[in-house]
Design a protein around this motif. Sequence first.
Motif, PDB file in Angstrom:
ATOM      1  N   ALA A  96       1.030  -0.617  -0.036  1.00 11.75           N
ATOM      2  CA  ALA A  96       0.180   0.270  -0.336  1.00 11.75           C
ATOM      3  C   ALA A  96       0.875   1.491   0.289  1.00 11.75           C
ATOM      4  O   ALA A  96       0.601   2.008  -0.603  1.00 11.75           O
ATOM      5  CB  ALA A  96      -1.229  -0.103   1.162  1.00 11.75           C
ATOM      6  N   VAL A  97       1.906   1.562   0.901  1.00 16.14           N
ATOM      7  CA  VAL A  97       2.786   2.179   0.952  1.00 16.14           C
ATOM      8  C   VAL A  97       3.214   2.257  -0.641  1.00 16.14           C
ATOM      9  O   VAL A  97       3.382   4.146  -1.266  1.00 16.14           O
ATOM     10  CB  VAL A  97       4.059   2.272   1.505  1.00 16.14           C
ATOM     11  N   CYS A  98       4.179   1.338  -1.369  1.00 12.56           N
ATOM     12  CA  CYS A  98       4.342   1.281  -2.697  1.00 12.56           C
ATOM     13  C   CYS A  98       3.366   2.266  -3.882  1.00 12.56           C
ATOM     14  O   CYS A  98       4.217   2.861  -4.140  1.00 12.56           O
ATOM     15  CB  CYS A  98       4.747   0.358  -2.914  1.00 12.56           C
ATOM     16  N   CYS A  99       2.716   1.712  -3.180  1.00  9.42           N
ATOM     17  CA  CYS A  99       0.907   2.051  -4.264  1.00  9.42           C
ATOM     18  C   CYS A  99       0.822   4.182  -4.288  1.00  9.42           C
ATOM     19  O   CYS A  99       0.744   4.698  -4.834  1.00  9.42           O
ATOM     20  CB  CYS A  99      -0.190   1.521  -4.152  1.00  9.42           C
ATOM     21  N   VAL A 100       0.670   3.676  -3.055  1.00 10.68           N
ATOM     22  CA  VAL A 100       1.062   5.776  -2.519  1.00 10.68           C
ATOM     23  C   VAL A 100       2.119   6.382  -3.350  1.00 10.68           C
ATOM     24  O   VAL A 100       1.406   7.411  -3.390  1.00 10.68           O
ATOM     25  CB  VAL A 100       0.759   6.018  -0.987  1.00 10.68           C
ATOM     26  N   VAL A 101       3.714   6.172  -3.294  1.00 12.92           N
ATOM     27  CA  VAL A 101       3.764   6.627  -3.321  1.00 12.92           C
ATOM     28  C   VAL A 101       4.309   6.635  -4.957  1.00 12.92           C
ATOM     29  O   VAL A 101       4.652   8.230  -5.432  1.00 12.92           O
ATOM     30  CB  VAL A 101       5.621   6.374  -3.277  1.00 12.92           C
ATOM     31  N   VAL A 102       3.724   5.583  -5.603  1.00 11.77           N
ATOM     32  CA  VAL A 102       3.388   5.577  -6.788  1.00 11.77           C
ATOM     33  C   VAL A 102       2.385   6.737  -7.387  1.00 11.77           C
ATOM     34  O   VAL A 102       2.522   7.547  -8.933  1.00 11.77           O
ATOM     35  CB  VAL A 102       3.412   4.857  -7.406  1.00 11.77           C
ATOM     36  N   ILE A 103       1.819   6.582  -6.638  1.00 20.41           N
ATOM     37  CA  ILE A 103       0.870   7.527  -7.256  1.00 20.41           C
ATOM     38  C   ILE A 103       1.253   9.475  -6.533  1.00 20.41           C
ATOM     39  O   ILE A 103       0.477  10.277  -7.775  1.00 20.41           O
ATOM     40  CB  ILE A 103      -0.600   7.208  -6.594  1.00 20.41           C
TER      41      ILE A 103
END
Length: 724
Positions: A96-103
């Motif tokens: 989830a953290v990775c997705c937030v950073v990517v977005i």
Amino acid sequence: MADMLFGAIWMLGESKLRQMLVPNASVLAAMCFVVILLSPIAVSIYIDSIQCGRYTRVYTCIEALAAVNFIVCTALQLSGAYDYIETLPAGQGMLAVCCVVVITTFIIDIIKHRALGYRPEMIAMIVALVLVLIEAASVYFVVTMSGFFIGTGLIVILFVNIIVTIKRISEIEYKRQKEESDKLRNQTERVSLQMMKTLAATIEAKDDYMRGHSYRVAEYSALIAKQLGWSEHEVENLRNAAYLHDIGKIGVPDTILNKPTRLTDEEFAAIKSHTVMGADILKDITLLDHLVDIARSHHERYDGNGYPDGLVGEEIPLSARIVCVADSYDAMRSRRIYRNALPDEEIRRELLDNCSTQFDPQIARMFVDMLDNGMVVIDEDNPAAQGYRDNEAIESVADKFISEVMKTMSSQEKADSVDYLTGLYMRSRGQQVIAALMQDNDGCLAFIDMDNLKKVNDVHGHKAGDRALKLIGNLLAKETENETFAACRLGGDEFLIFMPYSDRASVESVIKRIFEGFESAREADCEIKEAALSAGLCMTTKGAMFESDYTKADKALYYVKQNCKGSYFFYEQLLADNKENTNLSADLRNVAKLLKESGSYTGALDLNYREFARIYEFVNNVGDRHKHNCYLVMVTMNTLPEQLADIEEIERALDCMEQSIRSKIRKVDVCTRYSSMQYLIILFEPQENQIPNVMERIFMHYYELCDREDFKPQYEYIKMTEAK
């Protein structure tokens, strides 16, 4: 690719298909958790690559945390303390953290307009991340759908990447082909450019006075550009472009380019056309900046009086304004066929005096400062002066090709410049050679005319006349075996010879030898007995202007034709005896007396002179019988002292005068060409006080027809009865 591999393992581990293929698949099932734990690493690497490393530090942190999380969870699994299923929330949190950073990085790139380069991948990744998050959440609620969402996301990424990859391969191939095409075009243009440079240098080599001109203009232009603060690349481009500034002169006849006398309006128009022709020749060469601008506009003037377009001030391209100054400077400091190089102080004064008229004032003044500071220095002995050496192979091929072309042109030109009847140079080439010799030697210019050639042709035929012309040609050719002598046939029965003697005694010995040789051969050939020679001579000094001395020799010949045919006379004698302005009235009385002899006068030059003589006799007899007052008028075209005219200009002026006379006299009046500079008119019974009005009308019409003011026509008249 890691994402796809992990996704495939996940789908296989969680799907019903796994149970059919591998009934006991605990290891494979465990791999599904490994995929979740390692997904942040794969996602970070992929996104970082499509974002060109702008957020590498952030993604590196995520990759490190994901790697630590994977190691801890795997250690707990192997020790039996905790199962992967129990540590799954930690892996999902990391995802989830990775997705937030990517977005977040996507949003930043969109705001800064950086996302345009990877828009398809970004959309596909967002879709895949949403589906992964749905998949991660659904494992707690819907077991039968396990792997569906993440599989769909991976298919989207796969499809988009295939399209993007095909597009990039296409772009790479297009770029490669374009580079090959550009490379080939540049190579072709370099060959063309080198051939043009070699051609320019070869054309210049035909004229000793122009050799190296293009190279020097290019170097002076480069020095000016450096002083203006141009970059090295811009300076080099200007240098190469300036080298070809006169390439259009290839389309101008050599007879005009190398003419030693003043150009006619038509010839000057041909000279001016070299700018347009040069621009047309170079229009397809894109390798150099400024090329067409310089070729077309280097003769534009700052005040708008230049050519071909009449541009004013800064309408003229800066590169052309630079070359204009460089070109004019080299022209002034170089020797020409008609003058010596100008002194440095005079060149400096010309540059300053023509600021804001011919030259850009800033560039001209700056160039004068450069001259004063000794900054205008070039290496004229540099091999590049013979043509720039961009590529030795290209140069060799170009030089060989141009050499062969020019050799052919030179041999053809030599053949075309010789009069086949006399074996002497024809007028244009002969004048060039003589003018060149006058620049290096003291000497004497002799204008020789054959008298009575028309009578020989009329009585004995043109073959006899040709023998007489060939005879004088042989005599002159024999004298010109020495390389410092030169002779040419001006046309018809007129010849020109230059003798490099500074004393009159030596000159007279040559002229007497020619006259005696002609006299001896004439006595042996009864058909050319009537022919004779007359000559006007002018002593010249080294570096004298050809046109000026040519005119003086012509005036001396005119005096001989009017006073002592069959002999020679020096212009210097004419001045010493004050005979240049012969009394017209006395001359006119002499002509009237000779006309009375009804054709025995042999000095007439006009084809209809004999008819004129018969009409004169008839009118004279009628006047005696009926007491008519008829008048004989002589019109003389005097050359102004400050004006120097060549043969073409004289003929044009005389044609205009003839038109004026014929249009303004009455049908009962008669006119004829009498000499090279005179007309005779018979006015039948006019009132004497009206003669000035008649002549004024003729002269006014002449000035309307002839737009040049090189001649001042004069007239004298006499009653025909007074000739008795």
